[in-house]
Write a protein that holds these residues in place. Structure first.
Motif, PDB file in Angstrom:
ATOM      1  N   GLU A  94       4.487  44.658  59.058  1.00 39.38           N
ATOM      2  CA  GLU A  94       4.543  43.361  58.381  1.00 39.38           C
ATOM      3  C   GLU A  94       5.043  42.265  59.319  1.00 39.38           C
ATOM      4  O   GLU A  94       4.592  41.118  59.234  1.00 39.38           O
ATOM      5  N   VAL A  95       5.961  42.608  60.199  1.00 39.94           N
ATOM      6  CA  VAL A  95       6.437  41.632  61.183  1.00 39.94           C
ATOM      7  C   VAL A  95       5.292  41.231  62.113  1.00 39.94           C
ATOM      8  O   VAL A  95       5.037  40.042  62.344  1.00 39.94           O
ATOM      9  N   LEU A  96       4.587  42.223  62.657  1.00 37.33           N
ATOM     10  CA  LEU A  96       3.478  41.936  63.569  1.00 37.33           C
ATOM     11  C   LEU A  96       2.368  41.168  62.861  1.00 37.33           C
ATOM     12  O   LEU A  96       1.724  40.294  63.449  1.00 37.33           O
ATOM     13  N   ALA A 129       1.709  58.876  62.587  1.00 39.29           N
ATOM     14  CA  ALA A 129       0.790  57.946  61.930  1.00 39.29           C
ATOM     15  C   ALA A 129       1.271  56.509  62.085  1.00 39.29           C
ATOM     16  O   ALA A 129       0.482  55.592  62.362  1.00 39.29           O
ATOM     17  N   GLY A 130       2.577  56.307  61.923  1.00 40.21           N
ATOM     18  CA  GLY A 130       3.131  54.967  62.077  1.00 40.21           C
ATOM     19  C   GLY A 130       2.934  54.432  63.483  1.00 40.21           C
ATOM     20  O   GLY A 130       2.544  53.272  63.673  1.00 40.21           O
ATOM     21  N   ALA A 131       3.185  55.286  64.471  1.00 37.29           N
ATOM     22  CA  ALA A 131       3.018  54.863  65.868  1.00 37.29           C
ATOM     23  C   ALA A 131       1.566  54.509  66.169  1.00 37.29           C
ATOM     24  O   ALA A 131       1.282  53.510  66.841  1.00 37.29           O
ATOM     25  N   GLY A 189      -2.588  50.388  67.228  1.00 34.56           N
ATOM     26  CA  GLY A 189      -3.836  49.720  66.870  1.00 34.56           C
ATOM     27  C   GLY A 189      -3.644  48.245  66.597  1.00 34.56           C
ATOM     28  O   GLY A 189      -4.464  47.410  67.017  1.00 34.56           O
ATOM     29  N   LEU A 190      -2.557  47.910  65.917  1.00 41.68           N
ATOM     30  CA  LEU A 190      -2.281  46.505  65.604  1.00 41.68           C
ATOM     31  C   LEU A 190      -1.934  45.716  66.864  1.00 41.68           C
ATOM     32  O   LEU A 190      -2.403  44.588  67.060  1.00 41.68           O
ATOM     33  N   ASN A 246      -9.961  52.202  70.021  1.00 45.70           N
ATOM     34  CA  ASN A 246      -9.600  50.819  69.700  1.00 45.70           C
ATOM     35  C   ASN A 246      -8.745  50.205  70.800  1.00 45.70           C
ATOM     36  O   ASN A 246      -8.934  49.037  71.177  1.00 45.70           O
ATOM     37  N   LEU A 247      -7.813  50.984  71.331  1.00 44.86           N
ATOM     38  CA  LEU A 247      -6.940  50.498  72.401  1.00 44.86           C
ATOM     39  C   LEU A 247      -7.747  50.149  73.650  1.00 44.86           C
ATOM     40  O   LEU A 247      -7.562  49.083  74.253  1.00 44.86           O
TER      41      LEU A 247
END
Length: 560
Positions: A219-221, A255-257, A262-263, A308-309
């Motif tokens: 959410e910050v990003l 999964a979070g990492a 990706g973001l 994606n990266l």
């Protein structure tokens, strides 16, 4: 006189009684289980017994809680007074409290957890001396009333947690958006949360902490219009910790990492060193997932994160370690085929193929992996780049050491080119033509192109020998004299008179002849028509069509 003595005796009696009486209990005490006045009436023995019952319940959930029964919750601890202890003793207590709260952060939803917290607050005053550990422990439960009660005990002062003072005034659980906005205003809060959720040698963050940290970071990003390097550096510990294979962080952290990677890849240009490090880490995660029989969905997720990266960042080549990992993944070509059906992965494939070319000249395993992908995955839009890469690589090898031209070094390249030609013949021919028309290639001396042919054809030392490579290059060469020389060489070699001529070579010669019969330069057409055995090479319909085209060109030339 008597009255004076009596009054003095009464004063002394009063002093003695006051000094000998026990200290009065405070009217209130900090508590998460009771209201302050009720807590004041409950002694330390009762609070410890309540805590031990809670600890017993927690020990049934996670046996690590039992380690604290003889430590923080021992009967001896009832006599402790932190204000009277030395620095070393307090440091040991702080370390024990910190580890306990980290463990407790995964179970704060259980009533038993609050029972143990009650004793830590009463005996160790953790709401005074361990504010940071306590806040980080309870922050994932920000939407609960237990969180409110705990925060209301804390005097945040001028610390980074001062924004939680609003909870004291409102008495309402704050939404996550409040914490997210504070992380944006004060990156120190975000950094503290990321560090707390990152695994260390001694501690592994709990699932609620990891999930909460992931949500806050995303959410910050998502809220930031621009992401600077300072922000990236603050969240990196959480990302790198989640991408470490073999840790006990579980799927949630991984999964979070991957989501955060990706973001970041789509929102900010990361520095080259960091990108390469992330590529290696994500590739390693993909390899581990590929080994697991139940890890196929995770493997797909990690592979898409890698793609994606690479596609989102300025990447020219896949790092050697990551390339080695991808090479060794079973059925990787088939997996890329499936992904290409649902996603545009062309840029990733282009970079991957060029990286494989770089290693193919010295390692057959990369060469075989490259051919497997060429044979499996549609590469129509990538043929130009891959052909150019192969030919330039061979040319550089030839320029580096002329002896390589006769050593068979280019066999790998010829096999790859043959595989491309087989799967994409028209694109291959166009790619060779573009390569020969390139200004850099045209600036080379003719003998250097011949050296390139030698590299591709291995041990053909005779410069006059007719090879597939010479046919390929000569028939596409921008210089008419080179194109004419193709047929002179064929006539001199008498190769067409060989009855056991390889079928594929015959097909290559036929294609070259047809191409030259349609050449814009009539001298090249004349050379093709003068080829010995022309009628044996071409079928009557093909020859008739070619001659018809020649007559049209001649008439057009005469009319003009």
């Amino acid at each position: 006189m008597a009255s004076s003595i009596a009054s003095q005796l009464q004063a002394i009696k009063s002093f003695i009684q006051t000094d000998s009486e026990p200290q009065k209990r405070p009217l209130t005490r900090p508590s998460v289980l009771y209201n302050p006045k009720e807590a004041a009436d409950i002694d330390i023995d009762t609070i410890l017994n309540i805590a031990l019952t809670g600890l017993e319940v927690l020990g049934g959930v996670d046996e690590r809680f039992r380690n604290y029964k003889g430590d923080l919750f021992s009967h001896k601890s009832k006599e402790l007074d932190r204000e009277l202890m030395g620095v070393d003793h307090n440091n040991r207590i702080n370390a024990s409290i910190s580890s306990y709260l980290r463990l407790l952060s995964g179970h704060l939803q259980l009533p038993a957890s609050l029972k143990t917290l009650e004793y830590l607050i009463r005996r160790y005053k953790i709401h005074v001396y361990n504010i940071e550990d306590l806040v980080l422990c309870v922050l994932p439960y920000h939407d609960t009333h237990a969180f409110v009660r705990i925060i209301q005990l804390i005097n945040t002062g001028n610390s980074k947690w001062k924004f939680l003072d609003g909870v004291n005034m409102s008495g309402a659980p704050p939404p996550r958006s409040v914490i997210v906005q504070q992380c944006i205003r004060d990156m120190g809060v975000l950094e503290a949360l990321c560090n707390y959720a990152s695994a260390t040698k001694k501690f592994q963050a709990s699932r609620p902490v990891i999930s909460f940290c992931t949500a806050v970071i995303i959410e910050v990003l998502g809220s930031l219009s621009t992401i600077d390097s300072d922000t990236v550096n603050r969240i990196l510990p959480f990302v790198t910790s989640g991408l470490q294979t073999g840790t006990k962080g579980g799927c949630d952290h991984k999964a979070g990492a991957l989501m955060i990677v990706g973001l970041l890849a789509t929102k900010v240009a990361l520095n080259h060193k960091l990108v390469n490090s992330l590529i290696r880490s994500v590739a390693q995660v993909a390899m581990e997932d590929a080994k697991e029989s139940t890890g196929l969905p995770w493997f797909r997720l990690s592979l898409m994160a890698l793609i994606n990266l690479v596609q989102s960042q300025s990447v020219d080549t896949i790092p050697k370690k990551a390339l080695e990992i991808l090479r060794d993944i079973r059925d990787i070509a088939r997996i890329f085929l499936e992904l290409s059906k649902g996603f545009n992965i062309d840029r990733f494939l282009a970079i991957l193929l060029e990286s494989l070319v770089d290693q193919s000249s010295s390692d057959d395993s990369y060469h075989l992996a490259l051919i497997s992908i060429i044979d499996t995955v549609p590469l129509k839009n990538l043929v130009d780049n891959i052909v150019r890469k192969i030919l330039l690589t061979c040319m550089k090898l030839s320029e580096k050491d002329r002896k390589l031209a006769s050593s068979g070094t280019g066999t790998w390249a010829k096999k790859i080119l043959a595989a491309i030609d087989k799967k994409n013949p028209s694109q291959f021919q166009g790619a060779v033509h573009k390569f020969l028309q390139d200004d850099k290639v045209q600036s080379k001396k003719e003998d250097e192109v011949l050296e390139l042919c030698k590299v591709l054809d291995g041990n053909l030392d005779d410069s006059m020998s007719v090879s597939d490579s010479k046919i390929w290059f000569a028939s596409h060469h921008p210089e008419p004299k080179i194109r004419r020389a193709t047929f002179s060489g064929l006539n001199r070699s008498a190769i067409l008179k060989i009855k056991s001529l390889d079928f594929q070579r015959l097909v290559n010669i036929k294609d070259a002849v047809l191409r030259q019969l349609h050449d814009d330069d009539l001298t090249v057409v004349q050379a093709a028509l003068s080829l010995d055995g022309l009628t044996e090479i071409l079928s009557p319909p093909d020859l008739l069509e070619a001659l018809h085209n020649v007559i049209k060109k001649c008439l057009s030339f005469l009319i003009s």
